[in-house]
Design a protein around this motif. Structure first.
Motif, PDB file in Angstrom:
ATOM      1  N   ASP A  39       0.760  -1.171   0.066  1.00 11.35           N
ATOM      2  CA  ASP A  39      -0.016  -0.066   0.068  1.00 11.35           C
ATOM      3  C   ASP A  39       1.016   1.241   0.099  1.00 11.35           C
ATOM      4  OD1 ASP A  39      -2.340  -1.350   0.218  1.00 11.35           O
ATOM      5  OD2 ASP A  39      -1.941  -1.885   2.537  1.00 11.35           O
ATOM      6  N   VAL A  40       2.108   1.212   0.759  1.00 12.82           N
ATOM      7  CA  VAL A  40       2.757   2.524   0.653  1.00 12.82           C
ATOM      8  C   VAL A  40       4.312   1.901   0.020  1.00 12.82           C
ATOM      9  CG1 VAL A  40       4.251   3.782   2.159  1.00 12.82           C
ATOM     10  CG2 VAL A  40       1.763   3.050   2.962  1.00 12.82           C
ATOM     11  N   ASP A  41       4.661   2.604  -0.851  1.00 13.81           N
ATOM     12  CA  ASP A  41       5.834   2.183  -1.729  1.00 13.81           C
ATOM     13  C   ASP A  41       6.930   3.188  -1.404  1.00 13.81           C
ATOM     14  OD1 ASP A  41       6.905   2.604  -5.222  1.00 13.81           O
ATOM     15  OD2 ASP A  41       7.867   1.208  -3.592  1.00 13.81           O
ATOM     16  N   LEU A  42       7.888   2.326  -0.647  1.00  8.58           N
ATOM     17  CA  LEU A  42       9.064   3.140  -0.142  1.00  8.58           C
ATOM     18  C   LEU A  42      10.166   3.275  -1.285  1.00  8.58           C
ATOM     19  CD1 LEU A  42       9.229   2.120   3.585  1.00  8.58           C
ATOM     20  CD2 LEU A  42       7.971   4.292   2.684  1.00  8.58           C
ATOM     21  N   GLU A  43      10.013   2.764  -2.471  1.00 10.55           N
ATOM     22  CA  GLU A  43      11.226   2.907  -3.268  1.00 10.55           C
ATOM     23  C   GLU A  43      11.627   3.821  -3.609  1.00 10.55           C
ATOM     24  OE1 GLU A  43      14.161   1.481  -5.183  1.00 10.55           O
ATOM     25  OE2 GLU A  43      13.032  -0.115  -3.907  1.00 10.55           O
ATOM     26  N   PRO A  44      10.831   4.985  -3.676  1.00 13.38           N
ATOM     27  CA  PRO A  44      11.239   6.428  -4.184  1.00 13.38           C
ATOM     28  C   PRO A  44      12.323   6.979  -3.162  1.00 13.38           C
ATOM     29  CG  PRO A  44       8.989   6.196  -4.662  1.00 13.38           C
ATOM     30  CD  PRO A  44       9.390   5.102  -3.812  1.00 13.38           C
ATOM     31  N   TYR A  45      12.309   6.371  -1.945  1.00 14.91           N
ATOM     32  CA  TYR A  45      13.354   6.933  -1.043  1.00 14.91           C
ATOM     33  C   TYR A  45      14.198   5.994  -0.474  1.00 14.91           C
ATOM     34  CZ  TYR A  45       8.816   9.383  -0.691  1.00 14.91           C
ATOM     35  OH  TYR A  45       7.720   9.916  -0.855  1.00 14.91           O
ATOM     36  N   GLN A  46      14.845   5.484  -1.610  1.00 10.68           N
ATOM     37  CA  GLN A  46      16.143   4.444  -1.433  1.00 10.68           C
ATOM     38  C   GLN A  46      15.778   3.344  -0.490  1.00 10.68           C
ATOM     39  OE1 GLN A  46      19.368   7.110  -0.315  1.00 10.68           O
ATOM     40  NE2 GLN A  46      19.453   7.655  -2.590  1.00 10.68           N
ATOM     41  N   ALA A  47      14.635   2.592  -0.718  1.00 21.77           N
ATOM     42  CA  ALA A  47      14.120   1.419  -0.009  1.00 21.77           C
ATOM     43  C   ALA A  47      14.934   0.294  -0.205  1.00 21.77           C
ATOM     44  CB  ALA A  47      12.720   1.387   0.020  1.00 21.77           C
ATOM     45  N   TYR A  48      15.405   0.055  -1.430  1.00 24.95           N
ATOM     46  CA  TYR A  48      16.325  -1.104  -1.572  1.00 24.95           C
ATOM     47  C   TYR A  48      17.436  -0.964  -1.113  1.00 24.95           C
ATOM     48  CZ  TYR A  48      18.940  -4.835  -4.346  1.00 24.95           C
ATOM     49  OH  TYR A  48      19.606  -5.840  -4.678  1.00 24.95           O
ATOM     50  N   LYS A  49      18.173   0.019  -1.282  1.00 22.81           N
ATOM     51  CA  LYS A  49      19.589   0.351  -0.513  1.00 22.81           C
ATOM     52  C   LYS A  49      19.370   0.225   0.976  1.00 22.81           C
ATOM     53  CE  LYS A  49      22.208   3.434  -2.253  1.00 22.81           C
ATOM     54  NZ  LYS A  49      22.525   5.076  -2.880  1.00 22.81           N
ATOM     55  N   SER A  50      18.223   0.771   1.335  1.00 18.93           N
ATOM     56  CA  SER A  50      18.134   0.532   3.001  1.00 18.93           C
ATOM     57  C   SER A  50      17.580  -0.820   3.650  1.00 18.93           C
ATOM     58  CB  SER A  50      17.208   1.539   3.433  1.00 18.93           C
ATOM     59  OG  SER A  50      17.432   2.787   3.157  1.00 18.93           O
ATOM     60  N   GLY A  51      17.454  -1.783   2.583  1.00 17.46           N
ATOM     61  CA  GLY A  51      17.192  -3.043   2.906  1.00 17.46           C
ATOM     62  C   GLY A  51      15.517  -3.231   3.396  1.00 17.46           C
ATOM     63  N   VAL A  52      14.893  -2.400   2.973  1.00 15.05           N
ATOM     64  CA  VAL A  52      13.293  -2.696   2.976  1.00 15.05           C
ATOM     65  C   VAL A  52      12.906  -3.725   1.876  1.00 15.05           C
ATOM     66  CG1 VAL A  52      11.346  -1.529   2.835  1.00 15.05           C
ATOM     67  CG2 VAL A  52      12.999  -0.053   3.752  1.00 15.05           C
ATOM     68  N   SER A  53      12.277  -4.791   2.510  1.00 11.93           N
ATOM     69  CA  SER A  53      11.597  -5.871   1.747  1.00 11.93           C
ATOM     70  C   SER A  53      10.678  -5.226   1.008  1.00 11.93           C
ATOM     71  CB  SER A  53      11.312  -7.077   2.741  1.00 11.93           C
ATOM     72  OG  SER A  53      12.374  -7.590   3.360  1.00 11.93           O
ATOM     73  N   ARG A  54       9.871  -6.443   0.017  1.00 10.57           N
ATOM     74  CA  ARG A  54       9.038  -5.941  -0.905  1.00 10.57           C
ATOM     75  C   ARG A  54       7.669  -5.724  -0.215  1.00 10.57           C
ATOM     76  NH1 ARG A  54      11.682  -9.878  -4.554  1.00 10.57           N
ATOM     77  NH2 ARG A  54      12.776  -8.533  -6.015  1.00 10.57           N
ATOM     78  N   LEU A  55       7.600  -6.694   0.692  1.00  9.84           N
ATOM     79  CA  LEU A  55       6.348  -6.505   1.699  1.00  9.84           C
ATOM     80  C   LEU A  55       7.048  -6.764   3.163  1.00  9.84           C
ATOM     81  CD1 LEU A  55       3.826  -9.140  -0.471  1.00  9.84           C
ATOM     82  CD2 LEU A  55       3.959  -6.520  -0.386  1.00  9.84           C
ATOM     83  N   HIS A  56       7.295  -5.498   3.554  1.00 11.97           N
ATOM     84  CA  HIS A  56       8.193  -5.649   4.711  1.00 11.97           C
ATOM     85  C   HIS A  56       7.251  -5.727   6.069  1.00 11.97           C
ATOM     86  CE1 HIS A  56      12.249  -4.549   6.491  1.00 11.97           C
ATOM     87  NE2 HIS A  56      11.428  -4.421   7.532  1.00 11.97           N
ATOM     88  N   ALA A  57       6.204  -4.702   6.101  1.00 14.02           N
ATOM     89  CA  ALA A  57       5.534  -4.653   7.544  1.00 14.02           C
ATOM     90  C   ALA A  57       4.127  -4.346   7.332  1.00 14.02           C
ATOM     91  CB  ALA A  57       6.254  -3.870   8.507  1.00 14.02           C
ATOM     92  N   ARG A  58       3.120  -4.572   8.395  1.00 16.04           N
ATOM     93  CA  ARG A  58       1.929  -4.210   8.307  1.00 16.04           C
ATOM     94  C   ARG A  58       1.412  -3.340   9.311  1.00 16.04           C
ATOM     95  NH1 ARG A  58      -0.945  -8.835   8.011  1.00 16.04           N
ATOM     96  NH2 ARG A  58      -0.915  -8.919  10.545  1.00 16.04           N
ATOM     97  N   ILE A  59       0.933  -2.114   9.072  1.00 14.11           N
ATOM     98  CA  ILE A  59       0.306  -1.485  10.327  1.00 14.11           C
ATOM     99  C   ILE A  59      -0.998  -1.414  10.177  1.00 14.11           C
ATOM    100  CG2 ILE A  59       0.289   0.975  11.108  1.00 14.11           C
ATOM    101  CD1 ILE A  59       3.238   1.575  10.123  1.00 14.11           C
ATOM    102  N   LYS A  60      -1.608  -1.651  11.411  1.00 15.01           N
ATOM    103  CA  LYS A  60      -3.056  -1.688  11.570  1.00 15.01           C
ATOM    104  C   LYS A  60      -3.508  -0.571  12.392  1.00 15.01           C
ATOM    105  CE  LYS A  60      -4.702  -5.404  13.709  1.00 15.01           C
ATOM    106  NZ  LYS A  60      -5.321  -6.680  13.853  1.00 15.01           N
TER     107      LYS A  60
END
Length: 169
Positions: free
Chosen positions: A96-117
């Motif tokens: 739902d929230v794409d962090l790729e524009p914020y260098q997510a890959y370089k920061s070690g963020v997974s494709r489906l990293h976490a869920r916030i409820k």
């Protein structure tokens, strides 16, 4: 009809749910997401530091994610569940929230990293079995177990630090 992204200001068609540039949730008629005051506060720099944002109740709240590296704030939404991660080419299930524009890959963020409820009286975060883990205020989360999340908690997805902000415009 056009909708303006509350985070980056990109104009998009109303049929889109998320910004194609930054991944922020776009306001739709009747969804209660503010689009004017919040976006202008971010652009003019009035919303720079976390200290300026008072603690608020969760009732009827909006979840915002403050990217500590850049100072940007992503407007996420109200009560509901939000998957946070990064979009990768050929990926069939998107966060739902794409962090790729914020260098997510370089920061070690997974494709489906976490869920916030976000519920009416509480907020929870769950690590979805990410490769580099999730921490809340430096406490490592056990994968697939809900962990309480409060206003101004710092969440680390891999090496990316994000602050959960709960409040209204």
């Amino acid at each position: 009809m056009k909708v303006t992204c509350p985070n980056c200001g990109l104009e998009q068609t109303k049929k889109d749910s998320f910004c194609s540039r930054c991944g922020a949730k776009l306001a739709q008629d009747g969804d209660g997401v503010p689009t004017r005051g919040f976006a202008s506060a971010v652009k003019t720099g009035r919303l720079k530091g976390v200290a300026q944002l008072p603690a608020r109740k969760l009732v009827g709240s909006l979840l915002n994610l403050h990217l500590l590296r850049t100072g940007e704030i992503l407007l996420i939404g109200g009560i509901g569940e939000y998957i946070i991660g990064r979009v990768s080419k050929g990926q069939s299930v998107l966060p739902d929230v794409d962090l790729e524009p914020y260098q997510a890959y370089k920061s070690g963020v997974s494709r489906l990293h976490a869920r916030i409820k976000v519920e009416s009286q509480s907020m929870w975060i769950t690590d979805l079995g990410s490769a580099n883990g999730t921490r809340v205020n430096d406490q490592k989360l056990t994968p697939h177990q809900e962990f309480p999340l409060s206003n101004k908690d710092v969440v680390r997805l891999g090496r990316m630090n994000i602050q959960a902000l709960v409040g209204q415009d």
